[in-house]
Design a protein around this motif. Structure first.
Motif, PDB file in Angstrom:
ATOM      1  N   PRO A  32       0.868  -1.230  -0.077  1.00 50.47           N
ATOM      2  CA  PRO A  32      -0.092   0.030  -0.044  1.00 50.47           C
ATOM      3  C   PRO A  32       0.854   1.370   0.159  1.00 50.47           C
ATOM      4  O   PRO A  32       1.844   1.328   0.794  1.00 50.47           O
ATOM      5  N   HIS A  34       0.955   5.006   1.309  1.00 47.01           N
ATOM      6  CA  HIS A  34       0.094   5.961   2.321  1.00 47.01           C
ATOM      7  C   HIS A  34       0.726   7.406   2.214  1.00 47.01           C
ATOM      8  O   HIS A  34       1.817   7.763   1.834  1.00 47.01           O
ATOM      9  N   LYS A  39      -2.102   8.914   6.836  1.00 43.57           N
ATOM     10  CA  LYS A  39      -1.472   7.828   6.277  1.00 43.57           C
ATOM     11  C   LYS A  39      -2.693   7.059   5.421  1.00 43.57           C
ATOM     12  O   LYS A  39      -2.901   6.000   5.636  1.00 43.57           O
ATOM     13  N   ARG A  40      -3.620   7.775   4.814  1.00 43.20           N
ATOM     14  CA  ARG A  40      -4.484   7.206   4.215  1.00 43.20           C
ATOM     15  C   ARG A  40      -3.840   6.204   2.740  1.00 43.20           C
ATOM     16  O   ARG A  40      -2.914   6.985   2.298  1.00 43.20           O
ATOM     17  N   THR A  41      -4.495   5.283   2.615  1.00 41.94           N
ATOM     18  CA  THR A  41      -3.890   4.381   1.301  1.00 41.94           C
ATOM     19  C   THR A  41      -4.432   4.997  -0.049  1.00 41.94           C
ATOM     20  O   THR A  41      -5.820   5.207  -0.087  1.00 41.94           O
ATOM     21  N   GLN A  44      -1.568   1.518  -4.681  1.00 36.77           N
ATOM     22  CA  GLN A  44      -0.874   0.079  -4.518  1.00 36.77           C
ATOM     23  C   GLN A  44       0.350  -0.226  -5.320  1.00 36.77           C
ATOM     24  O   GLN A  44       0.445   0.463  -6.581  1.00 36.77           O
TER      25      GLN A  44
END
Length: 345
Positions: A32, A34, A39-41, A44
């Motif tokens: 992931p 961030h 630290k939002r995803t 990928q």
């Protein structure tokens, strides 16, 4: 059915009677991305994207590709240093992905790893007798004088002296340090050793010595190797079968000599072509001379065939469709639409 799905590979070559020791099926590893304070995803990194392969008992399987293609990530999943996002890893009949942690330790004895930089994998403050003997103690195999005797045997097995056991890593050359790494991998009597760029940091003459040592140990101990490298010449020398990776996917499979003599995928042609160009240019530059452009980011791979942005033979369908790994017979496979008419059932 004329083609295998992407990532599917026959367990053994036609006529190959080696029983399968390791089987990786549709391995995927996405890391992931961030961002921000929370630290939002936001995305990928598709390091490995549906890879399948097998390693037979007593076989050396080469895994080759440019830096960043996912080879080392595969190695770390096989050794369970990192967890796969999806897919399965079967070793000697046991599913390592779902195996309880308490039972996993026994299998760790049977799968060992030799790393690229021997000095970074050896504690500079530990004598060699303790570095090589550490797995013996950790797995309850030997301790005390029994450990010392076993370490002496292992050092002599890899071409060093038993007297070297009381030295520290800085007292050895790179080739000697890598022999120590091999001795440590042998300490638990493994069935499979994963060599992750194990000779890439060594001089050419020293590479040959270490490769010959690995082949000798294989003959004497019946070892299996998953040999990861970016140099096709090295892989050709030591491997029975070769799997070519590009941007997290398998693009070609075959025996080492056939792949070198007649590559069936444009990317493999680029790898082979890079060997013939002047070595002083640097490997990545030599590959770019054949396959134009840069490797796309694994966090934003192109649609369709991942190689189409660099392929000199690109077609319209390559930009939208993912080519399957076509079975070409004689244990050859290629993930290229140009091989569709040659595929066998």
């Amino acid at each position: 059915m004329s083609a295998q799905t992407s990532g599917d590979v026959a367990a053994t070559a036609p006529g190959d009677e080696r029983p399968t020791l390791l089987k990786a099926d549709r391995l995927v590893k996405h890391f992931p991305i961030h961002r921000g304070i929370l630290k939002r995803t936001v995305g990928q990194v598709k390091a490995v994207d549906g890879v399948s392969f097998t390693v037979g008992r007593g076989e050396t399987v080469g895994l080759v590709g440019e830096s960043g293609c996912g080879k080392s990530t595969v190695a770390r999943m096989v050794t369970r240093l990192i967890e796969p996002t999806s897919g399965s890893i079967t070793f000697d009949g046991a599913d390592l992905v779902s195996l309880p942690r308490a039972d996993l330790k026994a299998y760790r004895r049977k799968i060992q790893m030799v790393f690229q930089d021997p000095f970074s994998s050896l504690n500079p403050r530990m004598r060699i007798v303790d570095s090589v003997g550490e797995p013996l103690v950790a797995h309850g195999i030997a301790s005390g004088q029994d450990k010392v005797r076993r370490v002496c045997e292992l050092l002599e097995m890899v071409g060093l002296s038993a007297k070297d056991r009381n030295k520290y890593p800085h007292q050895f050359s790179g080739g000697q340090a890598q022999r120590i790494g091999i001795a440590r991998a042998l300490s638990t009597d493994p069935d499979l050793i994963v060599c992750d760029e194990a000779v890439s940091s060594l001089d050419v003459s020293v590479q040959a010595q270490v490769l010959n040592l690995l082949r000798q140990l294989q003959r004497e101990l019946g070892l299996s190797y998953l040999f990861i490298a970016h140099d096709l010449n090295v892989v050709r020398y030591i491997s029975d079968r070769v799997f070519v990776m590009y941007l997290g996917r398998m693009v070609e499979v075959g025996d080492a000599e056939s792949i070198m003599a007649a590559p069936q995928h444009p990317y493999t042609e680029a790898l082979v072509g890079a060997i013939a160009t002047p070595s002083g240019e640097g490997e990545e530059r030599r590959i770019r001379a054949v396959a134009k452009g840069e490797v796309p980011s694994p966090s934003n791979p192109p649609k369709g065939c991942y190689f189409h942005t660099r392929c000199p033979l690109v077609m319209d369908r390559c930009r939208t469709e993912v080519p399957p790994l076509y079975n070409l017979g004689d244990d050859r496979s290629s993930a290229c639409f140009l091989r569709e008419k040659e595929a066998v059932s």
